[in-house]
Design an enzyme around this catalytic site. Structure first.
Site, PDB file in Angstrom:
ATOM      1  N   CYS A  77      -2.547   8.849   2.737  1.00 35.45           N
ATOM      2  CA  CYS A  77      -2.708   7.887   2.367  1.00 35.45           C
ATOM      3  C   CYS A  77      -3.570   8.671   1.451  1.00 35.45           C
ATOM      4  O   CYS A  77      -3.832   8.778   0.447  1.00 35.45           O
ATOM      5  CB  CYS A  77      -1.776   7.003   1.761  1.00 35.45           C
ATOM      6  SG  CYS A  77      -2.449   5.932   3.067  1.00 35.45           S
TER       7      CYS A  77
ATOM      8  N   GLU B 193       0.423  -1.467  -0.143  1.00 31.75           N
ATOM      9  CA  GLU B 193       0.145  -0.061   0.175  1.00 31.75           C
ATOM     10  C   GLU B 193       1.181   1.513   0.060  1.00 31.75           C
ATOM     11  O   GLU B 193       1.372   1.644   0.862  1.00 31.75           O
ATOM     12  CB  GLU B 193      -1.286  -0.139   1.293  1.00 31.75           C
ATOM     13  CG  GLU B 193      -1.977   0.571   1.664  1.00 31.75           C
ATOM     14  CD  GLU B 193      -1.667   2.484   2.025  1.00 31.75           C
ATOM     15  OE1 GLU B 193      -1.674   2.847   1.114  1.00 31.75           O
ATOM     16  OE2 GLU B 193      -2.523   2.063   2.663  1.00 31.75           O
TER      17      GLU B 193
HETATM   18  O1  LIG Z   1      -2.250   6.566   5.015  1.00 30.19           O
HETATM   19  C1  LIG Z   1      -3.008   5.786   4.841  1.00 30.19           C
HETATM   20  C2  LIG Z   1      -4.147   5.443   6.047  1.00 30.19           C
HETATM   21  C3  LIG Z   1      -5.040   6.021   5.884  1.00 30.19           C
HETATM   22  C4  LIG Z   1      -6.635   5.393   7.384  1.00 30.19           C
HETATM   23  O2  LIG Z   1      -6.514   3.977   6.306  1.00 30.19           O
HETATM   24  O3  LIG Z   1      -7.650   6.118   7.557  1.00 30.19           O
END
Ligand SMILES: O=CCCC(=O)O
Length: 469
Positions: free
Chosen positions: A268, A234
């Protein structure tokens, strides 16, 4: 990067840690492998009780672990508490659902009659020791969303956490130990990134999952590919946020603020590129800019703070360079565009809205990991989709439109792991999470996430025949 807690609000080093030696790392790998033999035999009911116990302990520890996270990486304390609560919910979700998600499957007799089997079972067996390389931005959640399903499936886990969140990493190991997990089921390896390759090449380690930068993902995937080991990646995202004329523009603009600045803009799946139809562009920009300007920037330990410092000094420099490059090439900052004055040595950056983005600017291609929004004006849905897809990334996306035809078109054409209509992207234990293109591959969470850490095994039973008299 040294393994240390460096407070982003002051720049002060609070604690440093010696990395594990190669020998100690090897001992932990051996322990994880031994623990796997015991753990895989525990059964779902026992593992579910352990995970529920971990969730209860995490709820009890919420305030203290939230403070640790905020001190290590600067997220507002209210967000840190919410993160801890979400982790406990995800643990309970997997404790409740894993048995059904991993139940034996029995292909229908009609489909398999010509296979010669009297009976066929498809079983999800754990892969073994899983190495998790995790980032600092959600220091608990990124780990728990891997660990809860991986442990429920019967695997054991080795965590190589980001070097700036060592206390959170150690807390997690302690949490699973206190919950009663057999020794070695979950261990934190306080090592630098240079040690990852040797761990991944160790034959006792079966698979790896990584959340982090594209560069880190490529490095881990290359080693795993060479070793023929499975990976889930990811990586980055530059999520588009489309606003079309049929949308509720006020709600779209208000939600856009949260979608961009959640976690100090270091998520992200934060919306990063705002692609707005020309008919509603000015109204959207006005309200969005007002919302961004009104945010309270300050000490993340204060309850009222909405935006704390960026987690690292380098992170702020990288963000600043993207904004400066865009402004130099003709972008306009409707608000922000600089470090806030009077914030001492902390790594703060003002919430920023940029318009007039062109494809020659770095910000058009690169991920902005901080509270900076790039706004584009488009003439129609075709241009909106083309712009949404004009990125190497494809993690998630949001599209604001009440037009069902447009919704269908976006659902078909936007290149991303998710499209959230009339709302912002958020992760949830029951929903698959992951990206396409350079945002990675594989899925976390939901049934898909837990099955990533399983070997799908076909059990074929021939006719037993007659016993010899
Ligand atoms: O940075 C990515 C993950 C964000 C999330 O799961 O809320």
């Amino acid at each position: 990067m040294p393994i240390a807690t460096v407070d982003p609000t002051t720049g002060e080093t609070r604690r440093t840690f010696e990395p594990l030696t190669a020998e100690e790392t090897g001992r932990r790998i051996a322990l994880a492998r031994r623990a796997f033999e015991e753990h895989r035999a525990l059964g779902f009911a026992r593992r579910a009780r352990l995970l529920e116990r971990a969730a209860d302990l995490l709820d009890e520890d919420r305030d203290s672990i939230a403070r640790t996270m905020t001190t290590e990486m600067g997220k507002p304390i209210t967000a840190a508490r919410a993160e801890a609560a979400k982790c406990a919910r995800a643990m309970r979700w997997y404790a409740a659902h894993a048995p059904a998600l991993l139940a034996d499957e029995h292909p229908s007799a009609a489909d398999t009659e010509d296979s010669g089997a009297a009976r066929i079972v498809v079983r999800y067996r754990p892969v073994g020791v899983v190495l998790a390389v995790m980032p600092w931005n959600f220091p608990l959640w990124q780990v728990v969303r891997f660990a809860a399903p991986a442990l429920m499936a019967g695997n054991t886990a080795l965590l190589k956490h980001a070097s700036n969140v060592p206390q959170t990493a150690l807390y997690l190991e302690e949490l699973f130990r206190r919950a009663g997990w057999p020794e070695g089921c979950f261990q934190s390896l306080l090592v630098g990134s240079g040690a990852v390759e040797a761990v991944l090449r160790d034959p006792r380690v079966a698979a790896a999952t990584l959340t982090g930068s594209e560069g880190a993902g490529r490095a881990v995937a290359a080693v795993a590919g060479d070793e023929v080991k499975k990976t889930v990646l990811e990586l980055g995202g530059s999520d588009p946020y489309l606003v079309m004329p049929s949308a509720d523009v006020r709600r779209a603009a208000d939600t856009a603020v949260t979608a961009r600045v959640q976690n100090n803009g270091q998520s992200c799946i934060a919306a990063k590129r705002f692609i707005v139809h020309t008919d509603v562009h000015d109204a959207f920009c006005e309200r969005f800019t007002e919302g961004m300007r009104a945010l309270t920037v300050g000490d993340p330990l204060n309850e009222a703070t909405q935006i704390g410092p960026l987690a690292t000094e380098q992170g702020r420099e990288d963000l600043e360079a993207l904004v400066d490059d865009a402004v130099r090439r003709g972008a306009t900052a409707l608000t922000g565009g600089r470090r806030p004055p009077g914030r001492g040595r902390g790594w703060f950056y003002e919430p920023t809205v940029l318009t007039g983005i062109r494809d020659t600017m770095r910000i058009h291609r690169e991920e902005t990991f901080g509270p900076v929004a790039a706004v584009y004006r488009v003439a129609d849905a075709a241009e909106a989709v083309a712009l949404a897809n004009d990125t190497p990334f494809g993690l998630s996306s949001s599209a604001w439109t009440r037009d069902e035809g447009e919704q269908e078109r976006f659902a078909r054409d936007i290149e991303a792991g998710g499209v959230f209509f009339n709302g912002m992207t958020a992760s949830h234990p029951a929903l698959p999470f992951g990206g396409v293109k350079r945002s990675g591959y594989g899925r976390e969470l939901s049934a898909h996430g837990i099955r990533e850490f399983c070997e799908v095994t076909t059990l074929w039973y021939g006719p037993a025949g007659e016993r010899e008299p």
